[in-house]
Motif scaffolding. Structure first.
Motif, short mmCIF file in Angstrom:
data_model
loop_
_atom_site.label_atom_id
_atom_site.label_comp_id
_atom_site.label_asym_id
_atom_site.label_seq_id
_atom_site.Cartn_x
_atom_site.Cartn_y
_atom_site.Cartn_z
N ASN A 121 1.21 -3.35 2.72
CA ASN A 121 2.49 -3.91 2.29
C ASN A 121 2.70 -3.66 0.80
N PRO A 122 3.73 -2.85 0.42
CA PRO A 122 3.93 -2.49 -1.00
C PRO A 122 4.16 -3.69 -1.90
N GLU A 123 4.89 -4.69 -1.42
CA GLU A 123 5.19 -5.87 -2.23
C GLU A 123 3.92 -6.64 -2.55
N LEU A 124 3.08 -6.84 -1.54
CA LEU A 124 1.83 -7.57 -1.76
C LEU A 124 0.89 -6.78 -2.67
N ARG A 125 0.87 -5.47 -2.49
CA ARG A 125 0.04 -4.63 -3.35
C ARG A 125 0.46 -4.76 -4.81
N ASP A 126 1.79 -4.75 -5.03
CA ASP A 126 2.32 -4.81 -6.40
C ASP A 126 1.95 -6.15 -7.05
N ILE A 127 2.06 -7.23 -6.30
CA ILE A 127 1.70 -8.56 -6.82
C ILE A 127 0.23 -8.60 -7.21
N LEU A 128 -0.60 -8.07 -6.33
CA LEU A 128 -2.05 -8.08 -6.57
C LEU A 128 -2.41 -7.25 -7.81
N LYS A 129 -1.84 -6.06 -7.93
CA LYS A 129 -2.16 -5.18 -9.05
C LYS A 129 -1.70 -5.77 -10.38
N LYS A 130 -0.52 -6.36 -10.41
CA LYS A 130 -0.02 -6.98 -11.65
C LYS A 130 -0.88 -8.16 -12.05
N PHE A 131 -1.30 -8.94 -11.07
CA PHE A 131 -2.15 -10.10 -11.33
C PHE A 131 -3.48 -9.65 -11.95
N CYS A 132 -4.10 -8.62 -11.36
CA CYS A 132 -5.39 -8.12 -11.86
C CYS A 132 -5.23 -7.49 -13.25
N TYR A 133 -4.09 -6.86 -13.47
CA TYR A 133 -3.83 -6.24 -14.79
C TYR A 133 -3.79 -7.31 -15.87
N LYS A 134 -3.15 -8.44 -15.58
CA LYS A 134 -3.06 -9.53 -16.54
C LYS A 134 -4.44 -10.11 -16.84
N LEU A 135 -5.29 -10.18 -15.81
CA LEU A 135 -6.64 -10.71 -16.00
C LEU A 135 -7.61 -9.67 -16.55
N ARG A 136 -7.13 -8.42 -16.60
CA ARG A 136 -7.94 -7.31 -17.07
C ARG A 136 -9.21 -7.14 -16.23
N ILE A 137 -9.03 -7.16 -14.92
CA ILE A 137 -10.15 -6.92 -14.01
C ILE A 137 -9.81 -5.72 -13.13
N PRO A 138 -10.80 -4.94 -12.69
CA PRO A 138 -10.55 -3.76 -11.85
C PRO A 138 -9.91 -4.15 -10.52
N CYS A 139 -8.94 -3.35 -10.10
CA CYS A 139 -8.25 -3.58 -8.82
C CYS A 139 -8.17 -2.22 -8.12
N ILE A 140 -8.95 -2.03 -7.09
CA ILE A 140 -9.14 -0.70 -6.50
C ILE A 140 -8.71 -0.68 -5.04
N SER A 141 -7.83 0.25 -4.71
CA SER A 141 -7.43 0.45 -3.33
C SER A 141 -8.42 1.38 -2.64
N ILE A 142 -9.03 0.94 -1.56
CA ILE A 142 -10.02 1.75 -0.86
C ILE A 142 -9.37 2.99 -0.23
N VAL A 143 -8.16 2.83 0.29
CA VAL A 143 -7.48 3.93 0.98
C VAL A 143 -6.54 4.69 0.05
N GLY A 144 -6.01 4.01 -0.97
CA GLY A 144 -4.99 4.59 -1.83
C GLY A 144 -5.40 5.90 -2.48
N LYS A 145 -6.62 5.97 -2.99
CA LYS A 145 -7.10 7.18 -3.66
C LYS A 145 -7.14 8.36 -2.68
N ILE A 146 -7.57 8.09 -1.47
CA ILE A 146 -7.63 9.15 -0.45
C ILE A 146 -6.24 9.64 -0.11
N VAL A 147 -5.30 8.70 0.07
CA VAL A 147 -3.92 9.06 0.38
C VAL A 147 -3.32 9.92 -0.73
N LYS A 148 -3.59 9.54 -1.97
CA LYS A 148 -3.06 10.29 -3.11
C LYS A 148 -3.60 11.71 -3.14
N GLU A 149 -4.90 11.88 -2.89
CA GLU A 149 -5.51 13.21 -2.90
C GLU A 149 -4.94 14.09 -1.79
N ILE A 150 -4.75 13.50 -0.59
CA ILE A 150 -4.17 14.25 0.52
C ILE A 150 -2.74 14.67 0.19
#
Length: 278
Positions: free
Chosen positions: A67-96
């Motif tokens: 879900n793009p909306e939930l992903r965006d909320i999660l990433k912004k939250f982690c960015y504010k806390l300055r902690i790593p936020c890694i998508s397990i599938v996202g990197k693979i999708v981007k490379e493909i």
């Protein structure tokens, strides 16, 4: 030893992100990881609850959320806390996407349906496996994907449960000295039947530890070397006669044994399908 907190977030059962984290952590010998698992996170309310927990115990965030909306909320939250936020599938999708020169489609709802189906398949597999553990329910073996046989304490139950978490209905039937398997078992030609054996000396160690745990002190055939050797020999002989694969689990982890069994399952399935076509 260094400690690290890892939050595993998924909109499904969480197995994918869990296995990915385990594989990554295993590469470090001096790390002790504390994992917090958050499966079935599918709306803002559930996600916000997870975010509150992460704020209390910040750490690395690994996720599989379509879900793009939930992903965006999660990433912004982690960015504010300055902690790593890694998508397990996202990197693979981007490379493909980069390799093929095409963009990924928005299939969040379709993907969610597939995840739901996979999740409930696993639930059914686990339910079946627990009901057919240790030969307690012979009726219904024809519904199994995989049947494990072998002497007592050869890791049949944990292997069966691991396979169930991967969606395979798995029954296990113990071999007891001088007690033949039920005839019904030999009629299940379309099921994959796998024999598990172990080094007899190692098996005796495991059984003695089990008896000590249960505070059983009397001498029994359960830990007699000759009988234990015969149990393993009988299982090997039977599997050889029936053409069933045998796996020696003496030096194998549950994951390794399960991986071999899954490969055998797909090979067996191809063989059965070929016979049906002919």
């Amino acid at each position: 030893m260094k400690k690290v907190i890892i939050h595993l977030i998924s909109e499904s059962s969480g197995q994918t992100v869990k296995y990915a984290a385990k594989s990554a952590i295993s590469q470090f010998s001096d790390i002790k990881a504390k994992e917090y698992n958050w499966p079935l996170v599918r709306n803002k309310e559930l996600l916000n609850e997870v975010l509150r927990k992460i704020q209390q115990k910040p750490g690395i965030v690994l996720y599989t959320i379509s879900n793009p909306e939930l992903r965006d909320i999660l990433k912004k939250f982690c960015y504010k806390l300055r902690i790593p936020c890694i998508s397990i599938v996202g990197k693979i999708v981007k490379e493909i996407s980069t390799l093929l020169g095409i963009g990924a489609e928005d299939i969040s709802m379709q993907n969610r349906t597939k995840l739901d189906a996979s999740y409930f398949d696993k639930v059914n597999a686990i339910d079946y496996t627990l009901r057919h553990d240790d030969g307690q329910n012979i009726i219904g073996l024809n519904e199994a994907d995989i049947i494990l046989i072998g002497p007592s304490r050869t890791s049949k139950t944990p292997t069966a449960v691991y396979l169930a978490y991967n969606g395979f209905k798995t029954a296990n039937v113990p071999y007891i000295y001088n007690s033949p398997f039920p005839e019904y078992l030999y009629q299940l030609n379309q099921r994959l039947i796998v024999g598990l054996v172990i080094n007899p000396a190692r098996l005796i160690e495991i059984r003695e530890a089990r008896m000590n745990l249960l505070q059983i002190t009397e001498i029994t055939d359960y830990t007699d070397l000759k009988i234990v050797q015969e149990e393993c020999t009988q299982v090997k002989r039977m599997c050889q006669q029936k053409g069933w694969p045998v796996i020696d689990v003496s030096r194998r982890s549950i994951e390794e044994t399960a991986a071999i069994i899954m490969k055998n399952f797909y090979d067996h399935k191809k063989y059965i399908n070929k016979l049906e076509i002919e």
